[in-house]
Design an enzyme around this catalytic site. Structure first.
Site, PDB file in Angstrom:
ATOM      1  N   HIS A 165      14.946 -17.312 -43.168  1.00 24.59           N
ATOM      2  CA  HIS A 165      14.659 -16.759 -44.497  1.00 24.59           C
ATOM      3  C   HIS A 165      15.492 -17.466 -45.561  1.00 24.59           C
ATOM      4  O   HIS A 165      16.633 -17.094 -45.817  1.00 24.59           O
ATOM      5  CB  HIS A 165      14.975 -15.259 -44.503  1.00 24.59           C
TER       6      HIS A 165
ATOM      7  N   GLY B  48      19.925  -6.166 -39.828  1.00 26.82           N
ATOM      8  CA  GLY B  48      18.590  -6.716 -39.567  1.00 26.82           C
ATOM      9  C   GLY B  48      17.569  -5.618 -39.769  1.00 26.82           C
ATOM     10  O   GLY B  48      16.641  -5.764 -40.567  1.00 26.82           O
TER      11      GLY B  48
ATOM     12  N   HIS C 289      10.209 -16.122 -48.922  1.00 28.88           N
ATOM     13  CA  HIS C 289      10.944 -15.085 -48.201  1.00 28.88           C
ATOM     14  C   HIS C 289      11.328 -15.460 -46.772  1.00 28.88           C
ATOM     15  O   HIS C 289      12.507 -15.461 -46.429  1.00 28.88           O
ATOM     16  CB  HIS C 289      10.148 -13.770 -48.183  1.00 28.88           C
TER      17      HIS C 289
ATOM     18  N   GLU D 273      20.622  13.209 -40.404  1.00 33.83           N
ATOM     19  CA  GLU D 273      20.984  12.731 -39.063  1.00 33.83           C
ATOM     20  C   GLU D 273      21.110  11.214 -39.013  1.00 33.83           C
ATOM     21  O   GLU D 273      22.007  10.665 -38.377  1.00 33.83           O
ATOM     22  CB  GLU D 273      19.933  13.182 -38.029  1.00 33.83           C
TER      23      GLU D 273
ATOM     24  N   HIS E  71      11.319  22.045 -31.360  1.00 33.14           N
ATOM     25  CA  HIS E  71      12.768  21.915 -31.221  1.00 33.14           C
ATOM     26  C   HIS E  71      13.217  21.644 -29.781  1.00 33.14           C
ATOM     27  O   HIS E  71      14.408  21.475 -29.532  1.00 33.14           O
ATOM     28  CB  HIS E  71      13.457  23.191 -31.715  1.00 33.14           C
TER      29      HIS E  71
END
Ligand code: TPP
Length: 661
Positions: free
Chosen positions: A28, A117, A259, A409, A471
């Site tokens: 890149h 990454g 890119h 989380e 859950h």
């Protein structure tokens, strides 16, 4: 200092990046070419580092969140004089065994702070680094800990959801020494970011409690002025730098063609001519290289001054700081857990493993009060990982050792990586096991990087009951066990919990999941051998004299089921044994001989786990009996669910009888 036009310094990055991608025929070039001015200003004027000592504790951290722009980082390491990053390594960009892999790998290349990454991870990990800096500075003082965390992010980093969790936390915690430089080039792979985005990033960051401004990212004076302002801010800072992707490439600059692919011989030549760079591949003018090397050595004085200040500390404080940064555990930890286990033998704890984990945590926190760092994603009262002695961390209470992450989380898991990589703490974070899904990208990176973090994952099966199948994890144990270098422990009672906590805290080369129950369990163990039987993944919990006809293997809450089934079998005159398997993948990693001796050769092998079968065939064979889940769970009291799904001692006994004919 040698006076070299700073644009020529930036062009050294551009030239090396173009050449390396061209030679590799992959990579890149766009980001390093566009962000070269930002990097030049940061590395030559602001970043506190010493290229000869890339791991010096009080260095500023630099995280390239947009890991695809790795040639920016490799160019900087080479130019500033990192001894391992030779021109030869740059010539072997993206080749097997080189120090210049496709994306930066901190476990592979010295001078790289974290692996990036997967977009968004870098900025979220950096929040953990900045947090650790703030906490450690409050504890050891600013003479010893006083550095910035700089992050270079791309459009993609800021589109990823985890970046929102991260910037919310950094703003809330007032991590004012975190400075994010945004390579705002408005281009991603598909084309202009306007295809999919219209967020005003300056407003977004401001609303999260940051200082934020927009500048010309190709103007080195403007960049320097903005960083100087950010350093003075009492908030974390975003500097949105308007840049041109592939800056200097006459046809591809400003487009997605710059890119992620080599520019091609013609465009590369034209770009070099336009920028005034030698056409000779991988060449850096002597004066520019000299100036870069001077920049790389600039921090040596700061490092030496720091070393002198450090030497003035008392010997105990010095030893403590060094021990903590090396992730060595204090001798008091082993003793605390030994005493804790002794107490358990005297007064058994017949409680949920999340509760016996809480008891272990109280003992651990006493042994390492400042380095044991717990936190929860808004489930503190359910996860039970807050030590009684722990005070909540906040912007105003940096010595607090319990972190309320909010319902984040993913941000929490990335933060744990950053805390560990910074050094100084043994961090754990908690949520329900089901929501490991929300944390998984950062957990995978933890395993790849080898960060010794701990995940306290409670409510680990249908045993959580009424909350129902949304859950109740069924595939999560298997999915986590499948990650290389991830250790999953599912302890069966209070003693195993203590043993698994000890193994988790002493494992500083990779992450550990502790899968814990909501429901109560009896304490099954009546001894605590010094060699910690959980260390080999599995051990015989209930033995039988002579040859066993039936071997029952189970983890966590189902060990109780296995023990009861064994009793019933023995009552019927059938010799049976129970093997507790707190860590299936650790058992399967033992030498074959050891595995054989634990697994044994009973004609009937039965595994019991309230989860899917994946993985158990390696123990019981394809023709083994598996008593567990074959579907999602359901909403009902736990006892009804175990009966409904047939995870009972009777089911195990019936399976054994059927097999034995
Ligand atoms: C989580 C994640 N999703 C997808 C990708 C693949 N990918 C690499 S770069 C990129 C976007 C590039 O846009 P930007 O972030 O603006 O970088 P630039 O084009 O400026 O180099 C994508 C989608 C990734 N690396 N990580």
């Amino acid at each position: 200092m040698t006076q070299v036009d700073p644009t020529r310094m930036a062009n050294a990055i551009r030239g090396l990046s173009m050449d390396a991608v061209e030679k590799a025929k992959s990579g890149h070039p766009g980001l390093p070419m566009g962000a070269a001015d930002i990097a030049t200003v940061l590395f030559t004027q602001f970043l506190k580092y010493d290229a000869a000592n890339p791991a010096w504790p009080d260095r500023d951290r630099f995280v390239l969140s947009a890991g695809h722009g790795s040639m920016l980082l490799y160019s900087l390491l080479y130019l500033t004089g990192n001894s391992e990053m030779t021109l030869d390594q740059i010539r072997h960009f993206r080749q097997l065994g080189s120090l210049t892999p496709g994306h930066p790998e901190n476990f592979h290349t010295k001078g790289i702070e974290t692996t990036t990454g997967p977009l968004g991870q870098g900025i979220a990990t950096a929040v953990g680094m900045a947090l650790a800096e703030k906490m450690l500075a409050a504890e050891f003082g600013k003479k010893i800990v006083d550095h910035h965390t700089y992050v270079l992010v791309s459009d993609g980093d800021l589109m990823e959801g985890v970046s929102q969790e991260a910037i919310s936390l950094a703003g809330h915690w007032r991590l004012n020494k975190m400075i994010v430089l945004y390579d705002n080039n408005g281009i991603s792979i598909d084309g202009p970011t306007s295809l999919a985005d219209s967020v005003d990033q300056v407003k977004r960051f401001k609303s999260a409690g940051w200082a934020a401004e927009l500048i010309d990212g190709q103007d080195q004076k403007a960049i320097a002025a903005a960083i100087a302002r950010a350093q003075k801010s009492n908030k974390p800072s975003l500097i949105s730098c308007k840049t041109t992707i592939g800056f200097g490439a006459p046809h591809k600059a400003g487009t997605n063609k710059a890119h992620g692919e080599a520019l091609g011989a013609d465009e590369l030549k034209a770009a070099k001519e336009k920028l005034g760079i030698s056409l000779e591949p991988f060449s850096v003018p002597d004066d520019a290289l000299k100036s870069w090397r001077e920049a790389g050595a600039r921090g040596a004085a700061a490092r030496q001054e720091w070393e002198a200040r450090f030497a003035e500390l008392g010997p105990r404080k010095r030893a403590e700081f060094e021990r903590r940064l090396k992730h060595e555990r204090p001798a008091s930890l082993a003793k605390a857990l030994r005493d804790h286990k002794k107490k358990l033998l005297e007064n058994p704890l017949n409680v949920a493993t999340r509760k016996s984990s809480e008891a272990a945590i109280d003992a651990i926190a006493e042994a390492m009060p400042m380095e044991f760092l717990s936190g929860s994603a808004d489930l503190t009262g359910s996860n039970n990982n807050k030590a009684k002695s722990a005070v909540a961390f906040s912007a105003k209470v940096p010595k607090g050792r319990f972190i309320h992450y909010g319902i984040r989380e993913h941000g929490m898991a990335a933060c744990l990586n950053g805390i560990f990589l910074h050094g100084g703490f043994a961090p754990n974070g908690a949520t329900f096991l089901i929501f490991s899904d929300y944390a998984r990208p950062a957990m995978r990176l933890a395993a790849l990087m080898g960060t010794g973090v701990v995940y306290v994952m409670t409510h680990d099966s249908i045993g959580l009951g009424e909350d129902g199948p949304t859950h109740q994890p069924v595939e999560h144990l298997a999915a986590l066990r499948a990650i290389p270098n991830m250790r999953v422990f599912r302890p069966c009672d209070a003693i195993e919990v203590a043993e698994c906590w000890e193994l988790a805290l002493n494992r500083t080369t990779g992450p550990t999941v502790l899968a814990l129950t909501r429901q109560n369990l009896p304490q099954l163990r009546s001894s605590t051998p010094a060699d910690n039987p959980c260390a080999q993944g599995a051990y015989e919990l209930v033995a039988v004299g002579g040859e066993a006809k039936v071997s029952l293997f189970a983890s966590g809450s189902e060990v109780e089921v296995a023990v009861n089934a064994q009793k019933q079998l023995v009552e019927r005159g059938i010799s049976a044994r129970v093997v507790s398997v707190p860590s299936l993948e650790l058992l399967l990693a033992q030498p074959v001989e050891r595995q054989r001796s634990v697994i044994g050769n009973a004609p009937v092998k039965i595994a019991i786990e309230a989860a899917v079968r994946w993985g158990w065939d390696a123990v019981i064979g394809q023709d083994g009996e598996f008593i567990g889940m074959h579907s999602f769970g359901a909403s009902a009291p736990a006892k009804d669910l175990f009966k409904h799904f047939g995870i009972t001692p009777e089911a195990a006994v019936n399976a054994a009888l059927k097999r034995l004919g």
